[in-house]
Design an enzyme around this catalytic site. Structure first.
Site, PDB file in Angstrom:
ATOM      1  N   LYS A  55      26.397  48.841  35.003  1.00  0.00           N
ATOM      2  CA  LYS A  55      26.966  48.177  36.233  1.00  0.00           C
ATOM      3  C   LYS A  55      25.639  48.214  37.277  1.00  0.00           C
ATOM      4  O   LYS A  55      25.005  48.968  37.566  1.00  0.00           O
ATOM      5  CB  LYS A  55      28.047  49.161  36.620  1.00  0.00           C
ATOM      6  CG  LYS A  55      28.647  48.954  37.963  1.00  0.00           C
ATOM      7  CD  LYS A  55      29.636  47.662  38.006  1.00  0.00           C
ATOM      8  CE  LYS A  55      30.284  47.573  39.217  1.00  0.00           C
ATOM      9  NZ  LYS A  55      31.655  48.564  39.311  1.00  0.00           N
ATOM     10  N   LEU A  56      25.845  47.073  38.095  1.00  0.00           N
ATOM     11  CA  LEU A  56      24.987  47.185  39.084  1.00  0.00           C
ATOM     12  C   LEU A  56      25.707  46.277  40.228  1.00  0.00           C
ATOM     13  O   LEU A  56      26.590  45.407  40.030  1.00  0.00           O
ATOM     14  CB  LEU A  56      23.493  46.695  38.941  1.00  0.00           C
ATOM     15  CG  LEU A  56      23.460  45.283  38.217  1.00  0.00           C
ATOM     16  CD1 LEU A  56      23.912  44.095  38.429  1.00  0.00           C
ATOM     17  CD2 LEU A  56      21.933  44.993  37.914  1.00  0.00           C
ATOM     18  N   SER A  57      25.127  46.208  41.515  1.00  0.00           N
ATOM     19  CA  SER A  57      25.522  45.367  42.652  1.00  0.00           C
ATOM     20  C   SER A  57      24.926  44.032  42.501  1.00  0.00           C
ATOM     21  O   SER A  57      23.924  43.933  41.804  1.00  0.00           O
ATOM     22  CB  SER A  57      25.222  46.004  43.878  1.00  0.00           C
ATOM     23  OG  SER A  57      23.941  45.891  44.109  1.00  0.00           O
ATOM     24  N   THR A 107      25.522  44.965  47.592  1.00  0.00           N
ATOM     25  CA  THR A 107      26.065  43.989  48.105  1.00  0.00           C
ATOM     26  C   THR A 107      26.490  43.942  49.347  1.00  0.00           C
ATOM     27  O   THR A 107      26.628  43.142  50.164  1.00  0.00           O
ATOM     28  CB  THR A 107      27.054  43.467  46.994  1.00  0.00           C
ATOM     29  OG1 THR A 107      26.583  43.228  45.710  1.00  0.00           O
ATOM     30  CG2 THR A 107      27.595  41.974  47.339  1.00  0.00           C
ATOM     31  N   ALA A 108      27.151  45.270  49.761  1.00  0.00           N
ATOM     32  CA  ALA A 108      27.454  45.537  51.051  1.00  0.00           C
ATOM     33  C   ALA A 108      26.159  45.267  52.074  1.00  0.00           C
ATOM     34  O   ALA A 108      26.517  44.677  53.230  1.00  0.00           O
ATOM     35  CB  ALA A 108      27.963  47.162  51.307  1.00  0.00           C
ATOM     36  N   HIS A 146      33.909  51.401  48.503  1.00  0.00           N
ATOM     37  CA  HIS A 146      34.914  52.399  47.652  1.00  0.00           C
ATOM     38  C   HIS A 146      36.193  52.762  48.375  1.00  0.00           C
ATOM     39  O   HIS A 146      36.654  51.891  48.892  1.00  0.00           O
ATOM     40  CB  HIS A 146      33.966  53.355  46.965  1.00  0.00           C
ATOM     41  CG  HIS A 146      32.805  52.893  46.102  1.00  0.00           C
ATOM     42  ND1 HIS A 146      33.002  52.176  45.388  1.00  0.00           N
ATOM     43  CD2 HIS A 146      31.430  53.623  46.149  1.00  0.00           C
ATOM     44  CE1 HIS A 146      31.756  51.841  44.815  1.00  0.00           C
ATOM     45  NE2 HIS A 146      30.872  52.761  45.352  1.00  0.00           N
TER      46      HIS A 146
END
Length: 274
Positions: A55-57, A107-108, A146
């Site tokens: 998983k990654l952004s 991504t934020a 989150h």
């Protein structure tokens, strides 16, 4: 064949991966060595090519497209699920505004840079420390992700902007937050097999929603059952089963916008499985 697999300990990822790592579905002869870390740590591992699947952004994926390829299954895209910029009081963001962010390659942070290019006074910290840092005056504002988007008001914080809403208004696309990538140099047969397994794992979770309860309760720390369910509902949806044309368009739009503002360089390699 054993493959290393990295994902976060948050309810949405536990929901997605529980069935495949616990043998609840046919894994077609593959086994997985699991490493659970927060997404920014997984981003850093991906930069070094340490994991076979991770998983990654999506912001981080832009920097490792030569190493990894995006699976069609397992991604987090959606509407109304973006990061929030919060503070103890309302104000206009300027170049001097000190903002706590959950990681440079999240991504934020990309969306923050897109909405407020003048906001360059940033301090990186663990996502779960951001609210308290703002309340303690260590930062003027905080970029939260989150489960914190469900709890910030209880702590007396106010929303400055919902960056998910900003993105959706700007692009008319769902917001791409995180994806599941696999080593590009693995055989295509293996990549397709992993994609099928992740998809089956998500479908199993939707059909058996209580099945992954023990895994995410074990890793959710003090998160309430209500917040855990909100977390899953927000971040796991049909795009997690298959990106489809709309999901792929949203990801391409994200990268196109990032290239336009100079956040990332032009990407030449194919992003998606053939």
């Amino acid at each position: 064949m054993k493959l290393t697999l990295g994902f976060s300990p948050f309810p949405n990822d536990c929901f997605i991966f529980d069935a495949m790592i616990h043998g609840k579905i046919d894994t077609e002869g593959l086994t997985f060595e699991v490493m659970m870390e927060d997404v920014e740590t997984l981003n850093q591992k991906a930069f070094k090519g340490e994991l076979d699947i991770t998983k990654l952004s999506f912001h981080a994926y832009a920097y490792v497209t030569k190493l990894y390829q995006l699976l069609d299954a397992g991604s987090a895209l959606g509407n109304g699920c973006g990061p929030l910029l919060v503070s103890s009081q309302q104000f206009s963001v300027s170049g001097s505004t000190k903002i706590a962010i959950p990681g440079k390659y999240t991504t934020a942070n990309f969306l923050l840079s897109l909405a407020f290019p003048q906001a360059t006074n940033k301090v990186e910290m663990l996502f779960s420390d951001i609210e308290d840092a703002v309340l303690a005056g260590k930062a003027d504002a905080g970029l939260i992700i989150h489960e914190n988007r469900f709890t910030y008001e209880q702590k007396g914080l106010k929303k400055i902007i919902d960056l998910g809403e900003y993105w959706e208004t700007l692009t008319k696309s769902p917001i791409p937050l995180g994806g599941i990538v696999i080593k590009r140099d693995l055989p295509l047969e293996v990549k397709n097999k992993v994609n099928r397994i992740v998809r089956k794992s998500v479908e199993y979770a939707f059909a058996n929603p209580l099945s992954s309860l023990s895994l995410f309760e074990e890793n959710a720390q003090a998160m309430s059952a209500e917040v855990m369910q909100k977390h899953i509902d927000l971040y796991v949806n049909n795009y997690s089963i298959d990106l489809g044309a709309e999901g792929k368009r949203a990801i391409k739009t994200l990268f196109d916008k990032a290239q336009e503002v100079g956040v990332i360089e032009k990407i030449e390699t194919p992003l998606f499985l053939p």
